[in-house]
Design a protein around this motif. Structure first.
Motif, PDB file in Angstrom:
ATOM      1  N   ALA A 154      27.573   6.549  -7.208  1.00  0.00           N
ATOM      2  CA  ALA A 154      28.139   7.470  -6.822  1.00  0.00           C
ATOM      3  C   ALA A 154      29.353   7.012  -5.588  1.00  0.00           C
ATOM      4  CB  ALA A 154      27.362   8.727  -6.266  1.00  0.00           C
ATOM      5  N   ILE A 160      27.242  12.437  -4.492  1.00  0.00           N
ATOM      6  CA  ILE A 160      25.652  12.233  -4.947  1.00  0.00           C
ATOM      7  C   ILE A 160      25.318  13.755  -4.784  1.00  0.00           C
ATOM      8  CG2 ILE A 160      23.381  11.592  -4.112  1.00  0.00           C
ATOM      9  CD1 ILE A 160      24.409   9.017  -3.254  1.00  0.00           C
ATOM     10  N   GLN A 163      26.525  15.709  -7.847  1.00  0.00           N
ATOM     11  CA  GLN A 163      25.798  15.321  -9.070  1.00  0.00           C
ATOM     12  C   GLN A 163      24.431  15.920  -9.130  1.00  0.00           C
ATOM     13  OE1 GLN A 163      26.348  11.363 -10.463  1.00  0.00           O
ATOM     14  NE2 GLN A 163      27.991  11.055  -9.280  1.00  0.00           N
ATOM     15  N   LEU A 164      23.515  15.764  -7.939  1.00  0.00           N
ATOM     16  CA  LEU A 164      22.396  16.212  -7.982  1.00  0.00           C
ATOM     17  C   LEU A 164      22.417  17.801  -8.087  1.00  0.00           C
ATOM     18  CD1 LEU A 164      19.385  15.884  -7.426  1.00  0.00           C
ATOM     19  CD2 LEU A 164      19.908  15.918  -5.037  1.00  0.00           C
ATOM     20  N   ALA A 167      22.739  18.301 -11.960  1.00  0.00           N
ATOM     21  CA  ALA A 167      21.657  18.174 -12.565  1.00  0.00           C
ATOM     22  C   ALA A 167      20.390  19.179 -12.344  1.00  0.00           C
ATOM     23  CB  ALA A 167      20.890  16.767 -12.252  1.00  0.00           C
ATOM     24  N   ASN A 209      17.311   9.632 -10.270  1.00  0.00           N
ATOM     25  CA  ASN A 209      18.117   9.212 -11.334  1.00  0.00           C
ATOM     26  C   ASN A 209      19.702   9.416 -11.316  1.00  0.00           C
ATOM     27  OD1 ASN A 209      16.696   8.612 -14.022  1.00  0.00           O
ATOM     28  ND2 ASN A 209      15.411  10.153 -13.135  1.00  0.00           N
ATOM     29  N   ILE A 210      19.991  10.080  -9.947  1.00  0.00           N
ATOM     30  CA  ILE A 210      21.225  10.064  -9.555  1.00  0.00           C
ATOM     31  C   ILE A 210      21.903   8.827  -9.217  1.00  0.00           C
ATOM     32  CG2 ILE A 210      22.951  11.227  -8.061  1.00  0.00           C
ATOM     33  CD1 ILE A 210      21.653  13.207 -10.053  1.00  0.00           C
TER      34      ILE A 210
END
Length: 241
Positions: A154, A160, A163-164, A167, A209-210
């Motif tokens: 990222a 980050i 995206q987290l 998810a 997994n990010i």
């Protein structure tokens, strides 16, 4: 990902009329645990695995049952077992009519067959011809290739965190609004309350997994639903890369 993307195409096979000693020699030479069995026309008729050779009279491992149980099993079952433990030809010992799959099927179909039938490999057939085989080792190789193809990290903490959050929203088991997320220099800090320790561990996996995450500090606690007592997770205060 489809079967044809991961299957082994160069196969080591045996004929149903071959002596089992030839099959054993091939297994040992090529370090494989199963062989497709073909008839004289080159069509798949069975598969011979290590499991088919475990109970043999030569090694004194054939099944030994009391007479009353043999009576209940019946002559057909006993005759079939006798072929399996005493047979000298591949066709007498192999597992006939094996489960197969076509090259265009998704890998999920193969995994389902492996789990359902408790098998380690699935022959791949197209137009009645054997064209490959998919084993659990093939699936591991595919997983390794995917893990090596790491996506770019990222661009920063905000990316980050974005995206987290996305998810976390995709995780159906995770309660909405239960977790606070803070990201500083690639380190993710998680705070909040969940209903089980397994949820907390899975939350750490989401963060790990990010792309771009350097470290996860999970400070989430869990609440026992019946008593309302709050417990600290084993994940709490543990830094996971």
């Amino acid at each position: 990902m489809k079967v044809e993307d991961v299957m082994t195409r160069h196969l080591v096979c045996v004929k149903e009329g071959d002596p089992i000693r030839n099959a054993i020699e091939r297994m040992l030479r090529y370090r494989i645990s199963g062989l497709p069995v073909l008839n004289d026309d080159g069509r798949l008729v069975g598969i011979l695995t290590e499991g088919d050779l475990l109970r043999r009279t030569e090694t004194e491992t054939e099944r030994k049952r009391p007479r009353w149980l043999e009576f209940l099993l019946g002559p057909d079952r006993l005759a079939k077992e006798y072929q399996h433990t005493h047979g000298r030809r591949v066709g007498e010992v192999m597992t006939a009519q094996p489960v197969t799959v076509t090259p265009d099927k998704p890998l999920d179909d193969v995994v389902h067959l492996m789990e359902k039938h408790r098998i380690n490999r699935v022959p791949v057939v197209k137009d009645d011809q054997l064209v490959g085989i998919v084993s659990r080792a093939n699936l591991l190789l595919a997983l390794d290739a995917v893990l090596r193809d790491v996506p770019p990290g990222a661009t920063g903490d905000d990316d980050i965190r974005r995206q987290l959050w996305h998810a976390m929203k995709e995780a159906s088991w995770l309660p909405r609004g239960a977790i606070d997320v803070l990201v500083r220099n690639g380190v993710v800090f998680l705070n909040g309350v969940l209903m089980s320790e397994e949820e907390i561990k899975a939350l750490s996996v989401i963060a790990e997994n990010i792309p771009g995450v350097k470290e996860v500090r999970n400070r989430v606690v869990w609440c026992e639903p019946m008593s309302g007592m709050v417990f600290q997770s084993t994940e709490t205060s543990q830094d996971t890369a």
